[in-house]
Design an enzyme around this catalytic site. Structure first.
Site: not given
Length: 307
Positions: A20, A22, A114, A224, A274
């Site tokens: 998958s 994102e 967040d 990140f 993912h």
């Protein structure tokens, strides 16, 4: 002479692996062009679903909805919309949930989200809003029978006191109706396997899907990682040393690093992945090819063939 056993990852065919992808909603016309070029590139790999994120504090709510609507209209992909609890009342979130169901979305990714000020700010539930991802998942399931995916954290959430506390929260999400957990990205496969052992020891049986982030830009991804509490091994930084101004070599190294990580997971029995694409398809496509995925006909290719 001892002969090493063949690695599973060397003999993968179509159907052996599920993936998958994102994406994040575009902020400019140029970013929108990049996004749709990436979606078009990856659609033929027949992902299980693609997800579209929210910004901090739900700041991209409208753009997320518009992207999801276009995916439904122009592709054969199954979209999953991210939802968060931040800066919205239950009534406002519920309205979004109903809108998604009405346009044909059947899969949501439920997240606490967040704070509006970004990672590092103290999270405070919105007055009149959902408290956390478990509460949000329960609210989603009351409205419609969506498939609900949630997040999990092999190196624990930055605000969590322990991995065990995180697993308690994962149980709460499952009790509320979640059927899949997608991990925060990680770079050390042993971190994932230790976490998976702890989760299974607690009786959790839903899929725990590793989140993989190809490193297009080491400095950006390192940022990140710092915000999310993900450890960047020294060896990983060493591999990208001196490549700040050498994009071509940096991409070759990034492809090698990601392929090494994914193949290591495959060789220990992992079959679902993912990918955090950052709206870039090049490295993800190459990794998926190594995983045995090959293009299948899409809506766009069928239209072209008929013309």
């Amino acid at each position: 002479m001892l002969i090493a056993p063949d690695r599973k990852s060397r003999f993968l065919g179509h159907g052996d692996i599920e993936v998958s992808f994102e994406f994040f909603p575009p902020r400019t016309a140029a970013m929108e062009e990049t996004l749709w070029r990436s979606i078009s590139r990856l659609e033929p790999l027949d992902p299980t679903f693609i997800s579209v994120t929210y910004g901090a504090g739900g700041s991209t709510r409208e753009r997320t909805h518009a992207t999801i609507a276009r995916v439904l209209k122009e592709t054969q992909l199954k979209p999953a919309a991210h939802l968060t609890c931040v800066d919205a009342t239950r009534e406002e979130v519920d309205a979004v949930i109903r809108e998604y169901w009405d346009i044909g979305v059947r899969h949501l990714v439920a997240l606490r989200g967040d704070p509006s000020g970004g990672v590092g700010e103290r999270y405070v539930p919105t007055p009149g809003g959902y408290i956390n991802a478990a509460d949000l998942t329960a609210g989603i399931k009351k409205i419609a029978p969506f498939e609900v995916s949630v997040a999990c954290y092999p190196e624990k959430h930055p605000e969590s006191p322990s991995v065990d506390a995180d697993i308690d929260m994962l149980w709460a999400k499952i009790d509320a109706g979640a059927t899949r957990a997608i991990t925060q990205f990680f770079f050390d496969n042993e971190v994932f396997f230790r976490y998976l052992d702890r989760v299974r020891d607690r009786g959790i049986t839903i899929p725990i899907v590793p989140g993989i982030i190809p490193i297009h830009n080491f400095k950006q991804v390192g940022g990140f990682a710092e915000k999310s509490g993900t450890r960047v091994p020294d060896w990983l930084g060493h591999r990208f040393e001196g490549l700040e101004n050498d994009q071509e070599t940096r991409y070759l190294v990034a492809a090698a690093v990601a392929a090494e990580q994914v193949m290591g997971l495959v060789d220990k029995g992992i079959t679902e992945f993912h990918f955090y694409t950052l709206n870039r398809a090049d490295l993800v496509y190459a990794i998926c090819h190594l995983l045995g995925l090959r293009p299948v006909p899409t809506m766009a290719s069928n239209v072209e063939a008929a013309q």
